[in-house]
Motif scaffolding. Structure first.
Motif, PDB file in Angstrom:
ATOM      1  N   GLY A  40      -8.589   3.714   9.080  1.00  0.00           N
ATOM      2  CA  GLY A  40      -7.728   4.214  10.144  1.00  0.00           C
ATOM      3  C   GLY A  40      -6.649   3.273  10.642  1.00  0.00           C
ATOM      4  O   GLY A  40      -5.858   3.643  11.498  1.00  0.00           O
TER       5      GLY A  40
ATOM      6  N   SER B 139      -5.584   2.936   4.194  1.00  0.00           N
ATOM      7  CA  SER B 139      -6.791   3.360   4.884  1.00  0.00           C
ATOM      8  C   SER B 139      -7.508   4.404   4.040  1.00  0.00           C
ATOM      9  O   SER B 139      -6.928   5.402   3.655  1.00  0.00           O
ATOM     10  CB  SER B 139      -6.405   3.959   6.240  1.00  0.00           C
ATOM     11  OG  SER B 139      -7.405   4.846   6.667  1.00  0.00           O
ATOM     12  N   ALA B 140      -8.777   4.136   3.722  1.00  0.00           N
ATOM     13  CA  ALA B 140      -9.505   5.042   2.846  1.00  0.00           C
ATOM     14  C   ALA B 140     -10.723   5.645   3.543  1.00  0.00           C
ATOM     15  O   ALA B 140     -11.477   6.387   2.937  1.00  0.00           O
ATOM     16  CB  ALA B 140      -9.939   4.297   1.590  1.00  0.00           C
TER      17      ALA B 140
ATOM     18  N   ASN C 200     -10.576  -0.412   4.827  1.00  0.00           N
ATOM     19  CA  ASN C 200      -9.644   0.009   5.874  1.00  0.00           C
ATOM     20  C   ASN C 200     -10.004   1.403   6.348  1.00  0.00           C
ATOM     21  O   ASN C 200     -10.007   2.346   5.567  1.00  0.00           O
ATOM     22  CB  ASN C 200      -8.201  -0.032   5.339  1.00  0.00           C
ATOM     23  CG  ASN C 200      -7.175   0.262   6.430  1.00  0.00           C
ATOM     24  OD1 ASN C 200      -7.529   0.660   7.542  1.00  0.00           O
ATOM     25  ND2 ASN C 200      -5.904   0.070   6.119  1.00  0.00           N
TER      26      ASN C 200
END
Lengths: 579, 102
Positions: free
Chosen positions: A284, A303-304, A282
């Motif tokens: 964003g 998200s990362a 993920n």
């Protein structure tokens, strides 16, 4: 200023094409008025009562009407009503001529659709001023109307162009496998112009890739980035590339083609229906969610990473999170349109309300629909903007998805038929490169084999991971026997692979055609120590997280032979021409 | 929406304050805020979000444009005083990898 006014007046005086209708039952009044107006240079038509006025309007289409209120046959009020109706969208000012003085009657004049009134006896200067004023208003109205029509025409053209562009996009992006029985999705038909893209594809190994992207901006700029994204996604997915490879390629392409400041928030999922896992990346997008159908708990997929197209590949991270699922667990991705749906009080739907939908869930089968309903209910009369994008993917039995195979070509004559090659991979390559897409591509050059691409990919992939993990990295597959061990196993695998210094894996692949079909032999050999083949065979009887690979291989092949100390395996895959 | 910018006396630090919603309508003003500084590029850019109520993805794009302008990977851009909503958007997009956010 003054000069301009004068110029305008002069122009209006010359506006002799202006046609004016005078309706009055009093002959002398009518003659006087006709004389005044004619003197001012306009074309004049006259009528003696209301119904004549209506007839005259039909015939001469005057621009302005001067009308007595009280007349026989049809009074001025009714005539005004009919004339206004006939005029439609065009503004035909009606000025009532009246000797009435009381406020009530004057109000009646305006309520009947009159635009103004003029009291008898007539003052030519005031009459002239009113005609000028209404003529100005009439022309302004006309210009407005024209511009409105032009805008609506432009809008129609724009929509048409969008539909055509959408068709082109669909040809590139097609719907992939979005209509698979385990996927539900919500996507505006023109979502690509809102910057939302939803792609789904099966992979040769039977996995399923799903990608949801949300480009910055709207309209054409957003849509343009979606094209290469879809093309890369589908072509790499069908060739068997790993999720990380697909993301890297998309990132690199977007970084290159999009101007700074434009990028794509995206999340991608890789479902493995055999191992019951999903891998998540993920960058964003709002937190995705896993709904565990048994425990009713939610796992957030945070998200990362940076969105796609922001940084070059040297800084891009394709690290993923792996989750173990059960059948009927559901994974959700959505773009920020859901969270930002607003109500009349200018509040946003937000994450909390979304989570509430899950916690109140009674029937998981209807979760997807319930989310949509909750957002709509929240937005109320405000209505939802059409950029809501939501997708649900359900973990299911692999058998449920068998009929989604790609179309294939089969011909006896064309393409390579008898060949063999050897491909050797050394540590540096093994660390970073996935050789399976390339191998599959070479094998798929035999047209008749394309319908077996899923099975062949699976064979290659099982052999390869077996050689790599057990042969070279010496991992013990027993470690995979429970869920905790399963994830530890993969952590350890990555650690050992990173420090691998010597060893090799050799593929030898050979294909021959015969009368009824062909024979594909795949031999893989690794430089590891091998293993006790008999012990392995007995462990095949157990069902667990480990050992499934070999069972699968046995079920697909004509024969499986372990050679030497078990570090060499040869499979024979026989196929027949279709009837 | 309103944007102010102020250059420190030694010309090394440019502070840009954004009031209200930071979205596409701020595009022109935001760019002018750092391009109008003159030829010598400030060393540090401080984006003060104390009065910024909301940030959308085009604002993220504008921040990337500033980053390019300020030297790309070598840029020193500090985003300060973010409220929770603004911070959340920056965190989801992982902009912490590109900007100094506090």
């Amino acid at each position: 200023m003054h000069f301009a006014d004068g110029a305008m007046d002069a122009q209006e005086h010359q506006d002799t094409s202006l046609r004016i209708l005078v309706a009055d039952d009093n002959t002398s009044d009518r003659m006087i008025l006709r004389a005044i107006v004619r003197k001012q240079g306009y074309e004049v038509y006259t009528a003696q009562d209301g119904s004549e006025a209506v007839e005259a309007f039909k015939r001469y289409r005057p621009h302005i009407v001067l009308m007595d209120a009280l007349m026989p046959n049809m009074d001025g009020f009714e005539a005004a009503r009919q004339i206004k109706q006939m005029a439609g969208e065009e503004l035909v000012p009606v000025i009532f001529l009246t000797s009435l003085k009381d406020t009530h009657s004057l109000v009646d004049c305006l309520e009947a659709g009159g635009d103004d009134f003029l009291s008898k006896p007539y003052n030519p200067t005031i009459l002239q001023a009113k005609i000028n004023a209404f003529n100005r208003m009439r022309r302004m109205h006309h210009v407005l109307q024209q511009q409105r029509d032009e805008i609506s025409l432009h809008n129609k053209r724009l929509l048409h162009e969008q539909h055509v562009a959408k068709r082109v996009f669909d040809n590139v992006a097609h719907s992939g496998c979005l209509d698979a029985s385990n996927i539900k999705h919500l996507l505006s038909p023109l979502a690509v112009f809102n910057g939302d893209v939803l792609l789904a594809s099966r992979t040769p190994s039977g996995n399923m890739f799903v990608l949801l992207g949300d480009f910055t901006g709207h309209g054409l700029p957003a849509a343009i980035g979606a094209m290469p994204m879809a093309e890369i996604f589908y072509s790499m997915a069908s060739k068997g590339y790993a999720m990380g490879d697909v993301l890297r390629e998309i990132n690199q392409r977007l970084k290159r083609i999009l101007p700074t400041g434009f990028f794509c928030c995206a999340a991608m999922l890789d479902f493995n229906f055999n191992k019951k896992t999903v891998e998540v990346w993920n960058g964003g997008l709002p937190d995705g969610l896993i709904f565990h159908s048994e425990s009713r708990l939610l796992t957030q997929l945070k998200s990362a990473h940076l969105p796609l197209g922001v940084v070059g590949n040297e800084r891009f991270s394709d690290e993923t999170e792996r989750y173990t699922l059960r059948d009927d667990d559901r994974v959700y991705l959505y773009s920020d349109g859901i969270l930002e749906a607003g109500n009349a009080e200018d509040q946003m739907f937000g994450e909390e309300r979304l989570h509430e939908v899950f916690s109140r869930c009674i029937n998981p089968e209807r979760l997807f629909e319930t989310i949509g309903e909750a957002v709509n209910e929240f937005a109320g009369q405000q209505g939802v903007k059409d950029d809501l994008t939501l997708v649900e993917i359900r973990m299911c039995d692999v058998a449920e998805l068998v009929d989604l195979a790609e179309p294939f070509v089969s011909s006896r004559k064309y393409g390579p038929s008898d060949w063999s090659f050897t491909y050797t991979l050394y540590p540096n390559t093994l660390k970073t490169y996935n050789p399976l897409p390339l191998l599959l591509q070479v094998i798929m050059e035999v047209p008749a084999l394309r319908r077996f691409s899923g099975q062949i990919y699976m064979l290659l992939s099982e052999l390869f991971s077996n050689s790599l993990e057990h042969g070279l990295l010496r991992l013990n597959s027993q470690a995979k026997s429970d869920i905790v061990g399963f994830s530890e196993y993969y952590t350890e695998r990555d650690r050992r692979l990173a420090s691998l210094e010597d060893g090799r894996i050799v593929f030898h692949i050979d294909h021959r055609l015969n009368q009824d079909g062909g024979v594909l032999k795949i031999r893989i050999e690794d430089s590891g120590e091998g293993f006790n083949v008999d012990a392995l065979h007995s462990s095949l009887a157990q069902k667990g997280y480990a050992g499934r690979g070999l069972a699968l291989i046995h079920s697909l092949c004509e024969s499986v032979r372990f050679i030497g100390m078990g570090n060499k395996v040869e499979l024979v895959f026989k196929w027949r021409f279709e009837e | 929406m309103a944007i102010w910018s102020q250059l420190s006396n030694d010309g090394k630090e440019l502070t840009i304050r954004i009031q209200g919603r930071f979205d596409f309508s701020a595009h022109q003003d935001f760019r002018e805020a750092y391009e109008s500084v003159g030829e010598k590029l400030p060393r540090v850019f401080i984006i003060d979000m104390k009065e910024t109520t909301y940030l959308d993805s085009s604002a993220l794009g504008m921040l990337l444009l500033l980053r390019d302008y300020a030297g790309g990977d070598g840029a020193d851009i500090r985003i300060v005083n973010c409220n929770m909503d603004v911070k959340k958007i920056l965190i989801i997009s992982n902009f912490g990898q590109l900007f100094n956010i506090s």
